[in-house]
Design an enzyme around this catalytic site. Structure first.
Site, PDB file in Angstrom:
ATOM      1  N   CYS A 115      58.298 171.026  63.564  1.00 25.16           N
ATOM      2  CA  CYS A 115      58.573 170.284  64.798  1.00 25.16           C
ATOM      3  C   CYS A 115      59.960 170.586  65.355  1.00 25.16           C
ATOM      4  O   CYS A 115      60.267 170.226  66.485  1.00 25.16           O
ATOM      5  CB  CYS A 115      58.432 168.783  64.559  1.00 25.16           C
ATOM      6  SG  CYS A 115      56.828 168.342  63.889  1.00 25.16           S
ATOM      7  N   HIS A 255      62.673 164.508  69.300  1.00 26.16           N
ATOM      8  CA  HIS A 255      61.307 164.835  68.890  1.00 26.16           C
ATOM      9  C   HIS A 255      60.505 163.535  68.811  1.00 26.16           C
ATOM     10  O   HIS A 255      60.987 162.528  68.295  1.00 26.16           O
ATOM     11  CB  HIS A 255      61.344 165.537  67.533  1.00 26.16           C
ATOM     12  CG  HIS A 255      59.988 165.710  66.915  1.00 26.16           C
ATOM     13  ND1 HIS A 255      58.928 166.212  67.621  1.00 26.16           N
ATOM     14  CD2 HIS A 255      59.528 165.421  65.670  1.00 26.16           C
ATOM     15  CE1 HIS A 255      57.868 166.230  66.825  1.00 26.16           C
ATOM     16  NE2 HIS A 255      58.199 165.758  65.643  1.00 26.16           N
ATOM     17  N   ASN A 285      52.532 162.999  68.561  1.00 27.47           N
ATOM     18  CA  ASN A 285      53.478 164.012  68.075  1.00 27.47           C
ATOM     19  C   ASN A 285      52.908 165.398  68.373  1.00 27.47           C
ATOM     20  O   ASN A 285      51.903 165.796  67.791  1.00 27.47           O
ATOM     21  CB  ASN A 285      53.674 163.799  66.571  1.00 27.47           C
ATOM     22  CG  ASN A 285      54.617 164.805  65.937  1.00 27.47           C
ATOM     23  OD1 ASN A 285      54.947 165.826  66.535  1.00 27.47           O
ATOM     24  ND2 ASN A 285      55.028 164.519  64.713  1.00 27.47           N
TER      25      ASN A 285
HETATM   26  O1  UT7 Z   1      57.071 165.534  63.095  1.00 23.92           O
HETATM   27  C1  UT7 Z   1      57.266 165.238  61.752  1.00 23.92           C
HETATM   28  C2  UT7 Z   1      55.973 164.833  61.215  1.00 23.92           C
HETATM   29  N1  UT7 Z   1      55.740 163.597  60.608  1.00 23.92           N
HETATM   30  C3  UT7 Z   1      56.358 162.421  60.786  1.00 23.92           C
HETATM   31  O2  UT7 Z   1      57.321 162.306  61.467  1.00 23.92           O
HETATM   32  C4  UT7 Z   1      55.805 161.244  60.064  1.00 23.92           C
HETATM   33  C5  UT7 Z   1      56.836 160.231  59.715  1.00 23.92           C
HETATM   34  N2  UT7 Z   1      56.208 159.053  59.100  1.00 23.92           N
HETATM   35  C6  UT7 Z   1      55.609 158.110  59.850  1.00 23.92           C
HETATM   36  O3  UT7 Z   1      55.575 158.175  61.060  1.00 23.92           O
HETATM   37  C7  UT7 Z   1      54.999 156.930  59.106  1.00 23.92           C
HETATM   38  O4  UT7 Z   1      55.346 157.004  57.746  1.00 23.92           O
HETATM   39  C8  UT7 Z   1      53.439 156.839  59.265  1.00 23.92           C
HETATM   40  C9  UT7 Z   1      53.079 156.442  60.680  1.00 23.92           C
HETATM   41  C10 UT7 Z   1      52.810 158.164  58.899  1.00 23.92           C
HETATM   42  C11 UT7 Z   1      52.899 155.772  58.320  1.00 23.92           C
HETATM   43  O5  UT7 Z   1      53.503 154.518  58.615  1.00 23.92           O
HETATM   44  P1  UT7 Z   1      54.042 153.590  57.444  1.00 23.92           P
HETATM   45  O6  UT7 Z   1      54.581 152.375  58.060  1.00 23.92           O
HETATM   46  O7  UT7 Z   1      54.993 154.456  56.635  1.00 23.92           O
HETATM   47  O8  UT7 Z   1      52.740 153.221  56.670  1.00 23.92           O
HETATM   48  P2  UT7 Z   1      52.325 153.552  55.166  1.00 23.92           P
HETATM   49  O9  UT7 Z   1      52.026 154.989  54.969  1.00 23.92           O
HETATM   50  O10 UT7 Z   1      53.326 152.913  54.238  1.00 23.92           O
HETATM   51  O11 UT7 Z   1      50.974 152.753  55.060  1.00 23.92           O
HETATM   52  C12 UT7 Z   1      50.927 151.320  55.152  1.00 23.92           C
HETATM   53  C13 UT7 Z   1      49.484 150.890  55.054  1.00 23.92           C
HETATM   54  C14 UT7 Z   1      48.736 151.490  53.867  1.00 23.92           C
HETATM   55  O12 UT7 Z   1      47.853 150.503  53.385  1.00 23.92           O
HETATM   56  P3  UT7 Z   1      48.229 149.630  52.099  1.00 23.92           P
HETATM   57  O13 UT7 Z   1      48.424 150.601  50.985  1.00 23.92           O
HETATM   58  O14 UT7 Z   1      49.495 148.896  52.453  1.00 23.92           O
HETATM   59  O15 UT7 Z   1      47.045 148.737  51.938  1.00 23.92           O
HETATM   60  C15 UT7 Z   1      47.942 152.600  54.465  1.00 23.92           C
HETATM   61  O16 UT7 Z   1      46.778 152.904  53.735  1.00 23.92           O
HETATM   62  O17 UT7 Z   1      48.773 151.316  56.215  1.00 23.92           O
HETATM   63  C16 UT7 Z   1      47.589 152.035  55.824  1.00 23.92           C
HETATM   64  N3  UT7 Z   1      47.323 153.049  56.835  1.00 23.92           N
HETATM   65  C17 UT7 Z   1      46.559 152.811  57.914  1.00 23.92           C
HETATM   66  N4  UT7 Z   1      45.893 151.728  58.341  1.00 23.92           N
HETATM   67  C18 UT7 Z   1      45.227 151.815  59.500  1.00 23.92           C
HETATM   68  C19 UT7 Z   1      47.766 154.323  56.875  1.00 23.92           C
HETATM   69  N5  UT7 Z   1      47.313 154.925  57.980  1.00 23.92           N
HETATM   70  C20 UT7 Z   1      46.556 154.023  58.641  1.00 23.92           C
HETATM   71  C21 UT7 Z   1      45.827 154.058  59.834  1.00 23.92           C
HETATM   72  N6  UT7 Z   1      45.180 152.949  60.238  1.00 23.92           N
HETATM   73  N7  UT7 Z   1      45.768 155.163  60.604  1.00 23.92           N
END
Ligand code: UT7
Length: 328
Positions: A115, A255, A285
């Site tokens: 990115c 970004h 993104n």
């Molecule tokens: O350009 C560079 C590329 N990447 C990035 O910049 C990504 C950077 N990271 C992020 O943007 C965030 O970490 C995410 C948006 C990917 C994830 O957000 P988060 O607040 O870190 O959530 P998490 O991964 O800690 O997940 C929290 C919960 C989990 O459930 P439990 O274990 O708490 O029950 C996940 O399974 O949210 C769940 N979850 C979802 N629920 C509904 C993960 N994805 C989803 C979804 N819909 N799409």
């Protein structure tokens, strides 16, 4: 040594018409609009129609940037495409763009810096102009990420979108244009965002496809923390390198990976909301395309004007990061 500056002469972008909303995704994967909006800020994204490739979007964005700059295609000396979704593994997507544009006098190559690719491209492209090797350089960030996503993996498929943005670089007066670029990388974190198969390590084979190793794998939490820190630090370094501070910035064009990342970086950097360009709600993104598309939109809407001091800042796979300070 020639001391002229290197500036952005024109900007353009191209987006697929096809919109996929969070509600659309709710029908195919275990997610919901509320989770996506509150955790990422994304409401919808563009997904390229079948048959449309990265070089198609890149070519359109380049044509718009050349028209904006008033530069003819035969004047283009170099085409740099920043992408993680090349049309094919070999040759470079920039070569397809060269052919589609009819840029008969241009050299062409790709940059893969995730990115951060567009910032890397600006830095590399501007060196050729500064050294008087080339006068007109196209830097394009273009992605069709929808083709490398696992649409059954809710932790990644909801985040990304397709699109392209481009700029034409050329000589400008000293003290104008790209004033400083800072780039960084930490390959020890490569595993946090990568595609396991399809390269020399694990060539594509039946097993790799069955194991879904040809799709993006990401450790979202690790990247989140890294991103907030890296964006603030590299922008500050790029400003300090030329004796400027955050108070000099008219607009930050970050970004667009997650609204919460942008907001946390903004707060750490102590900038008011109206100085930060955000369009993640409509596009998700778009990796290397996100900064030039945001830049183009902010210029078209009249927010960013000639003479403004811009901080362009990105981070991504590699891991990589970078910032460019531009007197637009
Ligand atoms: O350009 C560079 C590329 N990447 C990035 O910049 C990504 C950077 N990271 C992020 O943007 C965030 O970490 C995410 C948006 C990917 C994830 O957000 P988060 O607040 O870190 O959530 P998490 O991964 O800690 O997940 C929290 C919960 C989990 O459930 P439990 O274990 O708490 O029950 C996940 O399974 O949210 C769940 N979850 C979802 N629920 C509904 C993960 N994805 C989803 C979804 N819909 N799409």
């Amino acid at each position: 040594m020639n001391l002229h500056g290197v500036g952005i002469l024109g900007v353009g972008s191209a987006l697929p018409a096809n919109i996929v909303t969070n509600l659309d995704l709710e029908k195919t994967v275990d997610t919901n609009d509320e989770w996506i909006r509150t955790r990422t800020g994304i409401c919808e994204r563009r997904v390229a129609e079948e048959g449309i490739t990265t070089s198609d979007l890149a070519t359109k964005a380049a044509q718009a940037a050349m028209a904006d700059a008033g530069v003819g295609v035969e004047e283009i000396d170099l085409i740099v495409v920043a992408t993680v979704t090349p049309d094919v593994p070999l040759p470079a997507t920039a070569c397809y763009v060269q052919a589609k544009l009819g840029a008969v006098n241009a050299a062409a190559f790709d940059i893969n810096a995730g990115c951060t690719g567009f910032i890397y491209g600006l830095s590399v492209g501007s060196q050729f102009v500064k050294a008087c090797v080339y006068r007109r350089v196209l830097i394009i960030g273009a992605e069709v990420l929808s083709r490398i996503l696992d649409w059954s993996d809710r932790s990644t498929c909801i985040l990304f979108g397709d699109g392209a943005g481009a700029v034409v670089l050329g000589p400008v007066a000293e003290g104008q244009g790209i004033l400083n670029c800072k780039l960084g990388s930490d390959g020890s974190l490569a595993h946090t965002l990568y595609i396991p198969a399809g390269g020399a390590k694990i060539p594509t084979c039946q097993e790799s496809v069955e194991a879904r190793q040809h799709y993006v794998k990401m450790s979202g939490n690790e990247i989140f923390k890294f991103a907030v820190r890296a964006m603030g630090e590299v922008t500050a370094e790029a400003l300090e390198g030329i004796g400027l501070g955050k108070e000099d910035i008219d607009f930050l064009v970050p970004h667009q990976a997650n609204h919460r990342i942008i907001d946390a970086a903004r707060k750490r950097f102590d900038l008011p909301e109206d100085k930060v360009i955000v369009n993640i709600d409509r596009y998700g993104n778009m990796s290397a395309a996100s900064i030039p598309v945001a830049l183009d939109e902010a210029i078209r809407s009249g927010r960013i004007k000639r003479g403004d001091l811009l901080g362009l800042v990105g981070f991504g796979a590699g891991l990589t990061w970078g910032a460019a300070i531009v007197r637009f």
